[in-house]
Design an enzyme around this catalytic site. Structure first.
Site, PDB file in Angstrom:
ATOM      1  CB  VAL A 164      -1.687  -5.548   7.925  1.00 18.05           C
ATOM      2  CG1 VAL A 164      -0.872  -5.050   7.240  1.00 18.05           C
ATOM      3  CG2 VAL A 164      -0.865  -6.858   9.164  1.00 18.05           C
ATOM      4  CB  THR A 172      -0.667  -0.110   1.605  1.00 18.13           C
ATOM      5  OG1 THR A 172      -1.622  -1.095   1.319  1.00 18.13           O
ATOM      6  CG2 THR A 172      -1.988   0.681   0.835  1.00 18.13           C
ATOM      7  CE1 TYR A 213       1.149  -9.417   2.118  1.00 21.76           C
ATOM      8  CE2 TYR A 213       2.566  -7.512   1.685  1.00 21.76           C
ATOM      9  CZ  TYR A 213       1.782  -7.886   2.018  1.00 21.76           C
ATOM     10  OH  TYR A 213       0.575  -7.676   1.263  1.00 21.76           O
ATOM     11  CE  LYS A 228      -1.399  -7.698   3.912  1.00 27.01           C
ATOM     12  NZ  LYS A 228      -0.387  -6.599   3.841  1.00 27.01           N
TER      13      LYS A 228
END
Length: 294
Positions: A202, A44, A132, A160
């Site tokens: 997250v 992001t 992740y 995540k």
């Protein structure tokens, strides 16, 4: 171990440079809302288009700005193990609270390759590591059995999970038990994941609505499931539309609509298409604001 709400924070740009005035205001908004932490230099945050100098500077400035009030989990992933180690070591020197390490992308390692990659990164980290898993971006899925092996490594403490597969997430949680925490990488699956043993998110949407995401998670943790469910249902449309184009295109547009940053985004990503869907997205966000969500 990480739990609660961590905002995958955007990187505001102005004239193709990081806009630290806007960024620091975004951090203040997150602190005020009570999030557990922020994740700079992630998907992001447009990490692929940050230079190494910008990457290091952004992490350093984030740590400086939050002053220990919330955690900083820095994105330091790469498809080069050597580069991931270098980024991790640099972030650790800047006193981050944790690092986020994404699956190596493009080169498509085997499960053994993934294990050895994350093992090497963890060995060079002085802070906890959050894995992740986002196969939609990386084209490789970090399997639960591999994560179980990784959970034996001291520094690897959280994950995540952004596969969108609740079955896989459930299997993962059942395997790792209390060795690791599992957080959602998809806003629309935060509440379902909490129900099967996840401990947080997250979040992308928390860039704009951090307080609401904090409340939803806290309501669930306090046993107030009906209140948590209401927030989830109120946000269902926004959760979906926030990914109508490649993240972070929609959330960057949304943040600019509400005066938090310029709409600037770096190529090869482009600004949000102006069409019926983008109008619908803006309206959905306005309705949430009218309902008092922050």
């Amino acid at each position: 171990m990480f739990q609660g709400v961590y905002t995958a924070i955007i990187t505001p740009f102005k004239n193709d440079k990081i806009d630290y005035d806007s960024y620091n205001k975004l951090l203040e908004k997150q602190i005020k809302a009570g999030v557990n932490g922020v994740v700079p230099c992630g998907t992001t945050g447009e990490s692929p288009t940050l230079s190494h100098t910008e990457h290091a500077e952004l992490i350093r400035e984030t740590v400086k700005a939050v002053q220990g009030k919330i955690q900083v989990v820095a994105g330091t992933g790469s498809n080069s193990t050597r580069e991931a180690i270098e980024l991790t070591e640099a972030a650790c020197k800047d006193s981050v609270d944790g690092i986020l390490s994404v699956n190596p992308y493009y080169n498509k390692p085997t499960q053994e390759g993934l294990f050895q990659h994350f093992q090497a990164v963890a060995e060079h980290s002085s802070v906890p590591v959050m894995l992740y898993n986002i196969p939609g971006r990386t084209s490789i899925n970090l399997q639960p059995e591999t994560v179980f092996r990784l959970s034996e490594i001291k520094r690897i403490r959280s994950m995540k999970e952004a596969t969108g597969d609740l079955g896989q997430m459930g299997k993962l949680i059942s395997l790792v038990g209390n060795k690791m925490t599992v957080l959602s990488g998809d806003d629309n699956l935060t509440l379902p994941l909490l129900a099967i043993g996840g401990v947080g998110v997250v979040s992308v949407v928390s860039n704009l609505f951090p307080k609401a995401m904090v409340e939803m998670v806290k309501y669930f943790q306090d046993g107030r499931v009906i209140e948590a469910r209401k927030i989830h249902y109120d946000f269902i449309e926004a959760f979906a539309l926030a990914f109508m184009e490649t993240n972070p295109i929609p959330i960057k547009a949304a943040m600019s609509w509400f005066g938090h940053c310029e709409p600037e985004i770096r190529l090869p990503l482009t600004r949000l298409s102006q069409n019926e869907t983008s109008v619908k997205f803006k309206k959905a966000l306005e309705v949430l604001k009218e309902k008092g969500y922050e």
